[in-house]
Design a protein around this motif. Sequence first.
Motif, PDB file in Angstrom:
ATOM      1  N   UNK A   1      -5.676   0.940 -16.507  1.00 39.15           N
ATOM      2  CA  UNK A   1      -5.568   2.492 -16.011  1.00 39.15           C
ATOM      3  C   UNK A   1      -6.959   3.122 -16.330  1.00 39.15           C
ATOM      4  N   UNK A   2      -7.244   2.805 -17.669  1.00 45.51           N
ATOM      5  CA  UNK A   2      -8.761   3.501 -18.040  1.00 45.51           C
ATOM      6  C   UNK A   2      -9.724   3.346 -17.461  1.00 45.51           C
ATOM      7  N   UNK A   3      -9.624   1.913 -16.881  1.00 45.76           N
ATOM      8  CA  UNK A   3     -11.164   1.437 -16.030  1.00 45.76           C
ATOM      9  C   UNK A   3     -10.967   2.068 -14.579  1.00 45.76           C
ATOM     10  N   UNK A   4      -9.887   2.474 -13.994  1.00 40.27           N
ATOM     11  CA  UNK A   4      -9.857   3.151 -13.024  1.00 40.27           C
ATOM     12  C   UNK A   4     -10.104   4.675 -13.145  1.00 40.27           C
TER      13      UNK A   4
ATOM     14  N   UNK B   1     -16.627   1.838 -23.821  1.00 43.53           N
ATOM     15  CA  UNK B   1     -15.345   1.961 -24.557  1.00 43.53           C
ATOM     16  C   UNK B   1     -14.776   0.836 -25.214  1.00 43.53           C
ATOM     17  N   UNK B   2     -14.462   0.580 -26.349  1.00 45.93           N
ATOM     18  CA  UNK B   2     -13.482  -0.403 -27.080  1.00 45.93           C
ATOM     19  C   UNK B   2     -12.082   0.158 -27.293  1.00 45.93           C
ATOM     20  N   UNK B   3     -11.087  -0.301 -26.761  1.00 41.18           N
ATOM     21  CA  UNK B   3      -9.845  -0.034 -27.066  1.00 41.18           C
ATOM     22  C   UNK B   3      -9.366  -1.015 -28.193  1.00 41.18           C
TER      23      UNK B   3
ATOM     24  N   UNK C   1     -17.656   0.985 -18.788  1.00 42.00           N
ATOM     25  CA  UNK C   1     -16.758   0.000 -18.927  1.00 42.00           C
ATOM     26  C   UNK C   1     -15.853   0.125 -20.070  1.00 42.00           C
ATOM     27  N   UNK C   2     -14.611  -0.330 -20.017  1.00 46.94           N
ATOM     28  CA  UNK C   2     -13.488  -0.428 -21.072  1.00 46.94           C
ATOM     29  C   UNK C   2     -13.019  -1.660 -21.449  1.00 46.94           C
TER      30      UNK C   2
ATOM     31  N   UNK D   1     -21.365   3.423 -28.305  1.00 48.33           N
ATOM     32  CA  UNK D   1     -20.032   2.732 -28.218  1.00 48.33           C
ATOM     33  C   UNK D   1     -18.945   3.607 -28.910  1.00 48.33           C
ATOM     34  N   UNK D   2     -17.984   3.957 -27.899  1.00 44.91           N
ATOM     35  CA  UNK D   2     -17.028   4.705 -28.381  1.00 44.91           C
ATOM     36  C   UNK D   2     -15.573   3.795 -28.624  1.00 44.91           C
TER      37      UNK D   2
END
Length: 230
Positions: A85-88, A72-74, A93-94, A5-6
Amino acid sequence: MSKKLAIIHTSFATVEPLTALAKDTIEGCEVVNFMDDSILPQLMRNGGDLSAVEGRWLQYVVFAKDVGAACVLNACSSVGELTEKARRMVSIPVIRIDEAMAEKAVGIARRIGVAATLPTTLRPTLALLEKKSREAGKDIELQSALAEGAYEQLVAGHKDMHDAILTKTLKELADKVDIVVLAQASMARVIPSLSEGIQDKFLSSPVLAMQRVKAVLDIQSLKTEEENYN
């Protein structure tokens, strides 16, 4: 299946607790942290204009994929709106840290309070709750409160002062609404210190977000097992 996990942080305050929470929640989880403490000060100076930080924040998402993260966890609500935007941009998964919390709040309450220690966090959190209410077809009433000076005390290392300012704001807001949403993950630290009689009136994002991360990783693992079996 990788359980790497990032987590992308904009404050040191979330690095240790979210790392520990990930390892406690997700068995075998490996955490990679990206931390940029220049983002929040820049947003505070420019009135929350995300376009000024968008490019470099999205680059961290690309870095996360490059190091082999499965998810990724924001961790920052102030830049939560960049999650779409990150998901595109990437195939992994974000997760937006406050999304599960917002969905739960809309599901259980009509009068919802939003508390923050940063003005840059209030607008995106209120917008997220309004979005979730529209998706649920439910009318809600929002009230917000800013614990002025609390974040500055936390950054300066005065955790007790941060907690005192925030606690006062939370108690005052709780009297006016059905539930209070904590707009920043760093605020969750004060909830255990509140009286047991009102603790249930507050929703914080870390645990709910990490449960969502776990669910996403579990689904990925099942898909991988099915693909290998077939």
